[in-house]
Design a protein around this motif. Structure first.
Motif, short mmCIF file in Angstrom:
data_model
loop_
_atom_site.label_atom_id
_atom_site.label_comp_id
_atom_site.label_asym_id
_atom_site.label_seq_id
_atom_site.Cartn_x
_atom_site.Cartn_y
_atom_site.Cartn_z
N GLN A 39 -15.23 56.90 -36.80
CA GLN A 39 -15.40 56.62 -38.21
C GLN A 39 -14.00 56.50 -38.79
OE1 GLN A 39 -17.96 59.54 -40.01
NE2 GLN A 39 -19.57 59.21 -38.49
N ARG A 40 -13.81 55.53 -39.66
CA ARG A 40 -12.50 55.26 -40.25
C ARG A 40 -11.42 55.12 -39.17
NH1 ARG A 40 -13.16 53.76 -45.33
NH2 ARG A 40 -15.22 54.49 -45.87
N LYS A 77 -17.08 52.46 -37.62
CA LYS A 77 -18.07 52.49 -38.70
C LYS A 77 -19.41 53.04 -38.22
CE LYS A 77 -16.04 48.68 -41.32
NZ LYS A 77 -16.29 47.56 -42.22
N LEU A 133 -13.75 40.44 -38.31
CA LEU A 133 -13.24 40.62 -39.67
C LEU A 133 -13.80 41.90 -40.28
CD1 LEU A 133 -13.72 36.96 -40.96
CD2 LEU A 133 -11.56 38.06 -40.39
N GLY A 134 -12.91 42.74 -40.78
CA GLY A 134 -13.35 43.96 -41.45
C GLY A 134 -13.79 45.07 -40.52
N ALA A 135 -13.54 44.91 -39.26
CA ALA A 135 -14.01 45.91 -38.29
C ALA A 135 -13.28 47.24 -38.43
CB ALA A 135 -13.83 45.37 -36.87
N GLY A 136 -12.06 47.19 -38.97
CA GLY A 136 -11.31 48.43 -39.14
C GLY A 136 -9.99 48.43 -38.40
N LYS A 137 -9.47 47.25 -38.11
CA LYS A 137 -8.21 47.15 -37.37
C LYS A 137 -7.05 47.73 -38.17
CE LYS A 137 -8.80 42.66 -37.00
NZ LYS A 137 -10.16 42.51 -37.55
N THR A 138 -6.95 47.29 -39.43
CA THR A 138 -5.86 47.77 -40.26
C THR A 138 -5.99 49.27 -40.51
OG1 THR A 138 -5.77 45.60 -41.31
CG2 THR A 138 -4.64 47.39 -42.45
N THR A 139 -7.23 49.72 -40.68
CA THR A 139 -7.47 51.16 -40.83
C THR A 139 -6.96 51.91 -39.61
OG1 THR A 139 -9.47 50.59 -42.08
CG2 THR A 139 -9.26 52.87 -41.32
N ASP A 157 -20.64 55.63 -39.07
CA ASP A 157 -21.33 56.29 -40.19
C ASP A 157 -22.35 55.37 -40.85
OD1 ASP A 157 -18.93 54.86 -40.83
OD2 ASP A 157 -19.12 55.55 -42.90
N GLU A 193 -1.88 43.36 -34.61
CA GLU A 193 -3.24 43.08 -35.07
C GLU A 193 -3.45 41.59 -35.13
OE1 GLU A 193 -4.30 44.64 -38.92
OE2 GLU A 193 -6.10 43.38 -39.03
N1 GTP Z 1 -17.96 53.14 -43.99
C1 GTP Z 1 -16.89 52.89 -43.23
N2 GTP Z 1 -15.96 52.03 -43.70
C2 GTP Z 1 -14.87 51.80 -42.93
C3 GTP Z 1 -14.68 52.45 -41.68
N3 GTP Z 1 -13.52 52.02 -41.16
C4 GTP Z 1 -12.99 51.15 -42.04
N4 GTP Z 1 -13.79 51.01 -43.13
C5 GTP Z 1 -13.58 50.14 -44.28
O1 GTP Z 1 -13.84 48.80 -43.91
C6 GTP Z 1 -12.99 47.90 -44.64
C7 GTP Z 1 -12.24 46.97 -43.68
O2 GTP Z 1 -11.32 47.73 -42.90
P1 GTP Z 1 -9.97 47.13 -42.35
O3 GTP Z 1 -9.28 48.19 -41.62
O4 GTP Z 1 -9.23 46.41 -43.41
O5 GTP Z 1 -10.56 46.06 -41.34
P2 GTP Z 1 -9.76 44.93 -40.54
O6 GTP Z 1 -10.40 44.83 -39.21
O7 GTP Z 1 -8.31 45.17 -40.58
O8 GTP Z 1 -10.13 43.67 -41.42
P3 GTP Z 1 -9.49 42.18 -41.33
O9 GTP Z 1 -8.03 42.32 -41.11
O10 GTP Z 1 -9.87 41.61 -42.67
O11 GTP Z 1 -10.22 41.50 -40.21
C8 GTP Z 1 -12.07 48.77 -45.47
O12 GTP Z 1 -12.57 48.82 -46.76
C9 GTP Z 1 -12.15 50.13 -44.80
O13 GTP Z 1 -11.91 51.19 -45.69
C10 GTP Z 1 -15.73 53.37 -41.23
O14 GTP Z 1 -15.68 53.96 -40.14
N5 GTP Z 1 -16.78 53.54 -42.05
#
Ligand code: GTP
Ligand code: ZN
Length: 337
Positions: free
Chosen positions: A206-207, A177, A33-39, A179, A118
């Motif tokens: 990153q991102r 992430k 969760l929140g790992a950055g998949k959607t990003t 960073d 995803e």
């Molecule tokens: N500092 C930092 N934040 C990041 C990075 N990549 C993504 N984020 C942030 O992390 C948060 C979660 O990113 P998502 O892409 O929504 O993650 P996800 O895996 O799709 O999350 P779920 O679908 O909820 O499991 C967002 O607020 C992003 O902006 C990174 O490399 N560095």
């Protein structure tokens, strides 16, 4: 092994490119969760890649379990559509609703070049992937290009096993992430990933900014090695669970089956949907090298008679021999030939 002279030559189902023509690559993206998949998906959609990409986001937000967002990038522009899926659970909806939905969409809008899926951090990528895999091998116009994973540096207590499982089956692991961690911690994460899967390709981002050429078109399921064959067949009827276990063990462990040249068949991957007598639900068979498991799926049998679908990938495989052995030993009510 008795030789069957009147059997046709074994012809692998692949084309030169390693897959039937017109198939669309599907890549499954998993991660905590929140790992950055959607990003990652958003990044891929907005980057220059000259591909038409369909993305299936799998956010299980409250109250939105019946809807999935589908973003389509077409010639650089991004627009969104809503796909109505009847079932909120990805593992059981993907095959019957998700794939159908994608196929319908392709008919309407023309084909995509690529599909990215995803999953939630909790979805079992093995189960999701195998549904695509079985489907693709059996003639769907979608094939699995790769399974990926993103990891965070955050400790995932209680989900450690799931994370390890995701890494174990991944073709590519993205450590995102970076960073947010010190170099020492990053090294630790990298070592951990490496210890779980010694072969997986690792990217650090990153991102989620990846080099797209490293992410798309992995072709991880193509036969790079010419001697690796894919054999698929369908057999009607119920199976004996005991006989199926014996058959798989003879095949995977004892290497008892040989091709017509007398070379032992070696299975690298094994997948199937099978029917056991008296069970209302479909059972998923998955095997990697010498490991295999049988798991009941939430999917009820609707077709009658039931059709078992099997896929074998490996060396020295002979479809006729495998199918004959399977039918005579495992299918109930079949006379031995
Ligand atoms: N500092 C930092 N934040 C990041 C990075 N990549 C993504 N984020 C942030 O992390 C948060 C979660 O990113 P998502 O892409 O929504 O993650 P996800 O895996 O799709 O999350 P779920 O679908 O909820 O499991 C967002 O607020 C992003 O902006 C990174 O490399 N560095
Ligand atoms: Zn997400």
């Amino acid at each position: 092994m008795e030789e069957e002279d009147d059997c046709p030559e074994l012809v692998p189902i692949e084309t030169q490119s390693g897959r039937p023509a017109e198939q669309i690559p599907v890549t499954i993206i998993t991660g905590y969760l929140g790992a950055g998949k959607t990003t990652l998906l958003n990044y891929i959609l907005t980057e220059q890649h000259n591909k038409r990409i369909a993305v299936i986001l799998n956010e299980f937000g409250e109250g939105s379990a019946l809807e999935k967002s589908l973003a389509v990038s077409q010639a650089g522009e991004l627009y969104e559509e809503w796909l109505e899926l009847r079932n909120g659970c990805l593992c059981c909806s993907v095959k019957d609703n998700g794939l159908k939905a994608i196929e319908n969409l392709m008919e309407k809008k023309g084909k995509f070049d690529y599909i990215l899926l995803e999953t939630t951090g909790l979805a079992d990528p093995g189960a999701v992937a195998s549904m695509f895999w079985v489907d693709a091998e059996l003639g769907s116009d979608i094939y699995l290009d790769g399974k990926k994973l993103q990891l965070t540096e955050e400790k995932a207590d209680g989900l450690v096993n799931e994370a390890a499982r995701q890494i174990a089956v991944a073709d590519l692991t993205i450590i995102n992430k970076t960073d947010l961690v010190k170099e020492e911690e990053l090294n630790q994460v990298r070592d951990t990933v490496r210890s779980i899967n010694g072969l997986v390709k690792i990217l650090e981002t990153q991102r989620s900014r990846v080099d797209l050429s490293e992410v798309l078109d992995l072709h991880s399921f193509d036969s790079k090695d010419g001697s690796i064959l894919t054999v698929t067949f369908e057999v009607t009827g119920d199976l004996s669970e005991e006989a199926l276990n014996a058959f798989i063990q003879d095949l995977l462990w004892e290497k008892m089956f040989c091709n017509k040249e007398g070379q032992p068949m070696t299975v690298i991957r094994l997948k199937g949907i099978v029917s056991f007598a008296g069970k209302a639900h479909q059972v998923m068979l998955q095997g990697v090298h010498e490991l295999y498991e049988l798991n009941e799926t939430p999917q009820l049998w609707v077709e009658n008679p039931r059709i078992n679908r099997l896929v074998f990938i490996g060396r020295n495989l002979d479809k006729d021999i495998l199918q004959e052995q399977f039918t005579s030993k495992v299918v109930l009510g079949t006379e031995k030939k």
